[in-house]
Design an enzyme around this catalytic site. Structure first.
Site, PDB file in Angstrom:
ATOM      1  N   GLY A   9     -89.730 -26.619  45.645  1.00 28.26           N
ATOM      2  CA  GLY A   9     -88.316 -26.998  45.495  1.00 28.26           C
ATOM      3  C   GLY A   9     -87.611 -26.694  46.817  1.00 28.26           C
ATOM      4  O   GLY A   9     -86.457 -26.267  46.832  1.00 28.26           O
ATOM      5  N   ASP A  13     -81.176 -27.582  45.540  1.00 32.56           N
ATOM      6  CA  ASP A  13     -79.874 -26.928  45.600  1.00 32.56           C
ATOM      7  C   ASP A  13     -79.981 -25.427  45.907  1.00 32.56           C
ATOM      8  O   ASP A  13     -79.281 -24.896  46.768  1.00 32.56           O
ATOM      9  CB  ASP A  13     -79.256 -27.104  44.196  1.00 32.56           C
ATOM     10  N   ARG A  43     -90.518 -33.470  47.142  1.00 35.21           N
ATOM     11  CA  ARG A  43     -90.893 -34.887  47.179  1.00 35.21           C
ATOM     12  C   ARG A  43     -90.309 -35.607  48.391  1.00 35.21           C
ATOM     13  O   ARG A  43     -90.725 -36.691  48.744  1.00 35.21           O
ATOM     14  CB  ARG A  43     -90.368 -35.579  45.915  1.00 35.21           C
ATOM     15  N   LYS A 151     -84.969 -18.496  36.522  1.00 34.26           N
ATOM     16  CA  LYS A 151     -84.577 -18.653  35.132  1.00 34.26           C
ATOM     17  C   LYS A 151     -84.040 -20.061  34.939  1.00 34.26           C
ATOM     18  O   LYS A 151     -83.691 -20.684  35.942  1.00 34.26           O
ATOM     19  CB  LYS A 151     -83.528 -17.610  34.714  1.00 34.26           C
ATOM     20  N   LYS A 185     -77.337  -8.295  41.868  1.00 38.58           N
ATOM     21  CA  LYS A 185     -75.976  -8.219  42.430  1.00 38.58           C
ATOM     22  C   LYS A 185     -75.570  -6.758  42.590  1.00 38.58           C
ATOM     23  O   LYS A 185     -75.790  -5.949  41.679  1.00 38.58           O
ATOM     24  CB  LYS A 185     -74.974  -8.909  41.499  1.00 38.58           C
ATOM     25  N   GLU A 219     -66.236 -20.408  35.004  1.00 40.45           N
ATOM     26  CA  GLU A 219     -66.407 -21.141  36.257  1.00 40.45           C
ATOM     27  C   GLU A 219     -65.450 -22.316  36.280  1.00 40.45           C
ATOM     28  O   GLU A 219     -65.392 -23.083  35.322  1.00 40.45           O
ATOM     29  CB  GLU A 219     -67.866 -21.615  36.383  1.00 40.45           C
ATOM     30  N   HIS A 243     -78.273 -14.035  32.591  1.00 36.33           N
ATOM     31  CA  HIS A 243     -77.235 -13.250  33.275  1.00 36.33           C
ATOM     32  C   HIS A 243     -76.389 -12.422  32.301  1.00 36.33           C
ATOM     33  O   HIS A 243     -76.143 -11.239  32.512  1.00 36.33           O
ATOM     34  CB  HIS A 243     -76.295 -14.164  34.068  1.00 36.33           C
ATOM     35  N   LYS A 333     -68.058 -23.830  31.867  1.00 36.53           N
ATOM     36  CA  LYS A 333     -67.844 -24.552  33.127  1.00 36.53           C
ATOM     37  C   LYS A 333     -66.553 -25.348  32.968  1.00 36.53           C
ATOM     38  O   LYS A 333     -66.112 -25.609  31.855  1.00 36.53           O
ATOM     39  CB  LYS A 333     -69.006 -25.506  33.398  1.00 36.53           C
TER      40      LYS A 333
HETATM   41  C1  BG6 Z   1     -76.987 -19.825  37.964  1.00 42.34           C
HETATM   42  C2  BG6 Z   1     -76.673 -20.962  37.033  1.00 42.34           C
HETATM   43  O1  BG6 Z   1     -78.135 -19.127  37.544  1.00 42.34           O
HETATM   44  O2  BG6 Z   1     -75.901 -18.913  37.974  1.00 42.34           O
HETATM   45  C3  BG6 Z   1     -75.385 -21.646  37.454  1.00 42.34           C
HETATM   46  O3  BG6 Z   1     -77.732 -21.901  37.058  1.00 42.34           O
HETATM   47  C4  BG6 Z   1     -74.260 -20.639  37.550  1.00 42.34           C
HETATM   48  O4  BG6 Z   1     -75.029 -22.679  36.550  1.00 42.34           O
HETATM   49  C5  BG6 Z   1     -74.680 -19.488  38.444  1.00 42.34           C
HETATM   50  O5  BG6 Z   1     -73.136 -21.288  38.095  1.00 42.34           O
HETATM   51  C6  BG6 Z   1     -73.671 -18.376  38.497  1.00 42.34           C
HETATM   52  O6  BG6 Z   1     -74.088 -17.451  39.467  1.00 42.34           O
HETATM   53  P1  BG6 Z   1     -73.051 -16.762  40.448  1.00 42.34           P
HETATM   54  O7  BG6 Z   1     -73.870 -15.800  41.239  1.00 42.34           O
HETATM   55  O8  BG6 Z   1     -72.445 -17.856  41.271  1.00 42.34           O
HETATM   56  O9  BG6 Z   1     -72.045 -16.105  39.570  1.00 42.34           O
END
Ligand code: BG6
Length: 480
Positions: A9, A13, A43, A151, A185, A219, A243, A333
């Site tokens: 990968g 992203d 790819r 994850k 973190k 978010e 998380h 989100k």
């Molecule tokens: C990622 C999720 O594991 O954690 C995302 O795939 C999410 O969707 C992100 O936005 C949040 O992480 P952080 O560190 O930006 O709070």
């Protein structure tokens, strides 16, 4: 120890936004092995030079104002293999590339495989690793081989077990690094430091003193370009299973016997195993599934998708310490703000000399703000200045940004993940027991709301309206 990292990968992203910049920072800190080589795999039609240009662009994007020399020596560590995860021959090419690097430096490197890909590819990748014997060290007994998996690890409890079985044929538990970057973190590691180093708080950290605990991960941004990944996963698997449950574990687990990987992981696992499994009665009251308006129009999202972009849960822990205490978990989100915080609400003192500010509703709070800033806030009550005896709230605040010496930065979670993966420290990685316990709880919710229509909410709002959301907002209203 000379090391080769295979980034599966390599143009995705995660690689762009997190892994490449984190590797650069580790190099600048001088903590990467001298012999450190990265093979990007994806790819995309690139060659070594093309991939190095891609890597350079990611460094530039993050605004690293480094010397050209530092960037040059960083990108030189990267090479590229193009291919599909289903393509056996492509994995043979990875093997040849690994061997070629070892031959160039005249040493056998240790191997780190990073699966920065959606979970539906894990199965195929494990098969390819087995088929090409990539899990075998180049010289028996020399160096190590480790695999880092992102994850969510699987899509439910059964799938996670299935993947575990496959992985355990290839690797031993001490070679498997299940990533949850939240554990890495600084703000989450600080929960452990705060709780277990301060008797003032820890002695009151149980059902006798704590009334409720609130966890929220809001978010402001929406799914944006991640539709293909997100629609098959949903918010509960994406953020809840990992998380948020890990945050919950850190704030409620018992004192670990030692600060070792084994002790911490088994203490977290024990707590996760105590999560109260919900039933149909919880649907709607203690479990809310939401989706923001317009989500179904996102690129690569099924126009009839019932995937949740929001959830709210009220749950309990079946332990003597926490029996009867509600835990509220809320994530969404496209919310009105971006904020991650964990709030412990203490019971009001039995009797209060509160003056005229009756009724007696004067709870203390401890709030861990994880982002956008890192803070710990203790809310307490003091006398309001004036002629009358009245109370007003006040805060003691620890603000990480003001406690850093000049030039010192908080270590990024992905730097920690990569560094610990290279050093072989599993403390901040999820064990198979933790994984199974978290999946057991989450799978029970997935089964309950399977095919249920989510409640719609407006983008930029506080999420769907529900009695559960009202209960949460009410519980936290004094600390806004
Ligand atoms: C990622 C999720 O594991 O954690 C995302 O795939 C999410 O969707 C992100 O936005 C949040 O992480 P952080 O560190 O930006 O709070």
């Amino acid at each position: 120890m000379p090391t080769s990292l295979v980034l599966l990968g390599g143009t995705g992203d995660l690689a762009q936004k997190k892994l490449i910049p984190a590797l650069m920072d580790l190099m600048l800190k001088g903590v990467l092995p001298d012999r450190f080589h990265v093979i990007g795999f994806s790819r995309d039609d690139l060659d070594d030079k093309g991939y190095q240009a891609f890597v350079r662009a990611q460094i530039g994007r993050k605004g690293h104002g480094h010397e050209h020399q530092a960037i040059d020596s960083f990108v030189e560590r990267f090479s590229y293999v193009q291919g599909d995860f289903n393509d056996k021959v492509a994995f043979e090419r990875i093997k040849r590339s690994l061997v070629a690097y070892d031959e160039t430096i005249g040493m056998c490197t240790s191997k780190l495989f990073y699966l920065a890909v959606p979970p539906n590819f894990y199965d195929t990748i494990f098969e390819q690793i087995a088929h090409t014997k990539l899990d075998q060290p180049c010289v028996v007994g020399e160096g190590w081989t480790r695999v880092l998996v992102e994850k969510p690890f699987g899509s439910d409890l059964d799938h996670a077990h299935y993947l575990e079985d496959k992985l355990s044929v290839l690797f031993r538990e001490e070679q498997i690094y299940r990533i949850d970057h939240y554990l890495a973190k600084d703000a989450l590691q600080n929960i452990i430091a705060f709780r277990f180093s301060n008797g003032l708080f820890e002695n009151n950290w149980n059902k006798d003193y704590v009334e409720a605990v609130y966890l929220k991960v809001f978010e402001k941004f929406d799914v944006s370009t991640r539709g293909a990944f997100f629609d098959g996963v949903g918010a509960l698997r994406d953020v809840g299973q990992n998380h948020m449950l890990q945050m919950l574990a850190l704030v409620t687990m018992q004192t670990p016997e030692k600060l070792t990987a084994d002790a911490l992981r088994s203490t977290r696992a024990k707590l996760l195993r105590s999560l109260h499994v919900p039933t149909t009665d919880d649907l709607g009251t203690n479990i809310v599934k939401g989706q923001y308006e317009g989500y179904r129009d996102t690129k690569n999202v099924d126009p009839k998708s019932n995937t949740e972009t929001y959830f709210a849960l009220k749950t309990y822990l079946d332990t003597p310490e926490w029996d009867g205490v509600p835990f509220y978990l809320e994530h969404g989100k496209a919310m009105q703000e971006s904020k991650t915080e964990l709030t412990v609400r203490f019971r009001s003192s039995k009797d209060c000399v509160c003056g005229e500010s009756e009724p007696h509703d004067h709870p203390n709070f401890i709030r861990f703000t994880i982002s956008p800033e890192q803070k710990i806030t203790v809310r307490f009550w003091v006398r309001k200045p004036g002629l009358k005896y009245e109370l007003e709230p006040n805060d003691l605040v620890f603000d990480r940004s003001t406690t850093l010496s000049e030039g010192v930065l908080v270590t990024d979670a992905y730097e920690e993940v990569l560094y610990d993966g290279i050093c072989g420290d599993q403390t901040l990685f999820v064990s198979s027991e933790e994984q199974a316990a978290a999946w057991k709880y989450v799978t029970s919710i997935l089964n309950l709301w399977e095919d249920n229509e989510p409640q719609m909410y407006e983008k930029g709002s506080r999420g769907p309206e529900s009695p559960l959301a009202d209960e949460m907002h009410h519980g936290m209203k004094l600390l806004t």
